[in-house]
Design an enzyme around this catalytic site. Sequence first.
Site, PDB file in Angstrom:
ATOM      1  N   HIS A   1      38.690  36.772  14.138  1.00 28.55           N
ATOM      2  CA  HIS A   1      38.961  35.962  15.390  1.00 28.55           C
ATOM      3  C   HIS A   1      38.788  37.058  16.658  1.00 28.55           C
ATOM      4  O   HIS A   1      39.899  37.782  16.151  1.00 28.55           O
ATOM      5  CB  HIS A   1      38.448  35.175  15.782  1.00 28.55           C
ATOM      6  CG  HIS A   1      37.754  34.134  14.789  1.00 28.55           C
ATOM      7  ND1 HIS A   1      37.743  33.089  14.196  1.00 28.55           N
ATOM      8  CD2 HIS A   1      37.096  34.653  12.986  1.00 28.55           C
ATOM      9  CE1 HIS A   1      36.295  32.318  13.065  1.00 28.55           C
ATOM     10  NE2 HIS A   1      36.463  33.158  12.546  1.00 28.55           N
TER      11      HIS A   1
ATOM     12  N   GLU B   1      40.327  36.028  18.953  1.00 30.97           N
ATOM     13  CA  GLU B   1      41.520  35.686  19.882  1.00 30.97           C
ATOM     14  C   GLU B   1      43.029  36.304  18.583  1.00 30.97           C
ATOM     15  O   GLU B   1      43.725  36.954  19.251  1.00 30.97           O
ATOM     16  CB  GLU B   1      41.718  34.031  19.697  1.00 30.97           C
ATOM     17  CG  GLU B   1      41.035  33.437  20.650  1.00 30.97           C
ATOM     18  CD  GLU B   1      39.100  32.998  19.557  1.00 30.97           C
ATOM     19  OE1 GLU B   1      39.190  32.311  20.241  1.00 30.97           O
ATOM     20  OE2 GLU B   1      38.995  33.845  18.778  1.00 30.97           O
TER      21      GLU B   1
ATOM     22  N   CYS C   1      41.244  29.162  15.074  1.00 31.37           N
ATOM     23  CA  CYS C   1      42.605  29.985  16.470  1.00 31.37           C
ATOM     24  C   CYS C   1      43.361  29.014  17.012  1.00 31.37           C
ATOM     25  O   CYS C   1      43.770  29.744  18.020  1.00 31.37           O
ATOM     26  CB  CYS C   1      40.887  30.580  17.417  1.00 31.37           C
ATOM     27  SG  CYS C   1      40.277  32.398  15.642  1.00 31.37           S
TER      28      CYS C   1
ATOM     29  N   LEU D   1      11.026  50.832   9.560  1.00 32.73           N
ATOM     30  CA  LEU D   1      11.705  49.606   9.568  1.00 32.73           C
ATOM     31  C   LEU D   1      12.892  49.431   9.090  1.00 32.73           C
ATOM     32  O   LEU D   1      14.294  48.938   9.414  1.00 32.73           O
ATOM     33  CB  LEU D   1      10.798  48.402   8.905  1.00 32.73           C
ATOM     34  CG  LEU D   1       9.781  47.859   9.250  1.00 32.73           C
ATOM     35  CD1 LEU D   1       9.740  46.997   8.700  1.00 32.73           C
ATOM     36  CD2 LEU D   1       9.082  48.042  10.630  1.00 32.73           C
TER      37      LEU D   1
ATOM     38  N   GLY E   1       1.955  42.362  13.789  1.00 30.50           N
ATOM     39  CA  GLY E   1       0.478  43.083  14.720  1.00 30.50           C
ATOM     40  C   GLY E   1       0.086  41.946  15.230  1.00 30.50           C
ATOM     41  O   GLY E   1       0.600  40.500  14.875  1.00 30.50           O
ATOM     42  N   SER E   2      -1.279  41.523  16.027  1.00 27.58           N
ATOM     43  CA  SER E   2      -1.536  40.808  16.362  1.00 27.58           C
ATOM     44  C   SER E   2      -1.812  38.858  15.591  1.00 27.58           C
ATOM     45  O   SER E   2      -1.950  38.526  16.653  1.00 27.58           O
ATOM     46  CB  SER E   2      -3.166  41.008  17.191  1.00 27.58           C
ATOM     47  OG  SER E   2      -4.613  41.181  16.884  1.00 27.58           O
TER      48      SER E   2
ATOM     49  N   SER F   1       0.056  33.603  14.646  1.00 27.03           N
ATOM     50  CA  SER F   1       0.319  32.789  12.948  1.00 27.03           C
ATOM     51  C   SER F   1       1.754  32.717  13.483  1.00 27.03           C
ATOM     52  O   SER F   1       1.817  30.608  13.239  1.00 27.03           O
ATOM     53  CB  SER F   1      -0.249  33.534  11.953  1.00 27.03           C
ATOM     54  OG  SER F   1      -1.037  33.531  11.418  1.00 27.03           O
TER      55      SER F   1
END
Length: 369
Positions: free
Chosen positions: A50, A52, A87, A207, A297-298, A303
């Site tokens: 992490h 820290e 931590c 994509l 798409g639209s 939805s």
Amino acid sequence: MTQEEFMHEAVLLARKGMGFTSPNPLVGAVIVRKGEIIGSGYHKKYGDLHAERNAFADCEARGIDCKGADMYVTLEPCCHHGKQPPCTEAILSHGIKRVFIGSSDPNPLVAGKGTQMLRDSGIDVTEGVLKDECDALNDIFFHYITTGLPFVTMKYAMTLDGKIACYTGDSKWITGEAARAYVQQERLRHSAIMVGVGTVLADDPMLTCRLENGRDPIRIICDSMLRTPLDCNIVKTAREVPTIIATVSEDREAAMRFEEAGCRIIKTSQKNGRVDLNELMKLLGSERLDSILLEGGSELNWSALESGIVCRVQAYIAPKLFGGSGKTPVGGIGVPSPSEAVMLENTRLINIGDDILIESRVKNVHGNN
């Protein structure tokens, strides 16, 4: 330097982990003595040290003793065992005198316990330093850790007259290169990217994330009746980039063909004859998928809004006009009256090259308020 300036340095460090810490948060930390930063670190990727502990390791590598120093950390230090030890233990063992915290951690395993543990041990703790900037780092994490559901960002590009394509269907390109590069950062930021089968049929996209040293998001196609072509770019590269096809189809033979190509099939219940997006989100969330960039798409956009899964909307607006009968970003039946509109809030405008990004949160989504 001021407290805010030291915390800003920690914020800049935290951003370096974008795309690699999921489902953990982005966190940065700096250690300060006598107005100078003597150590710094950030959470680089899931499972690693992490922020820290990386900051302490930075000091140790240079032979610097942290005892009596201050620490600035963008998120409340954890106090439980996970992939890494707490931590808070590291802060105590290194003799830190004061801790400045940006955001509180809503994780039920932390949620104020880390801060209280430090105070109970005699450390002076100041909370809320540069809080808004620190909170902005982890809107995805905050939503996911409190709901168990992916944070969904609905993204689209349109002209100033609200078109996402010409009447011919041609849509390359609406926005300029700078805006498209910004989208690649968003693909890196989100764990997955989702489209409908209509987008696959119309554009045959990849994509993927095209940033150097980036990470490809998991690709999700909502394809109720399994109409995705087996020779499309996504399916052809499914063994290289994890790909999910969500469907309601009962055609097992068709599903097997996609599975043989390397895709994973997720079958949901039907909702109006289509994939139940709420059910899909629950399934994906249970698999630790914390965020989705919706580039549909639209029809899929509507939805998603109707089902209530969208947390944020990003509208990239280009200073051009298409006119005619081209498609708009959100289709479907729409709302019957203005009073029933999907309401947005916390809107900000960002100039990106010649284009404008309008980004808003969806009001009243669980985890947004």
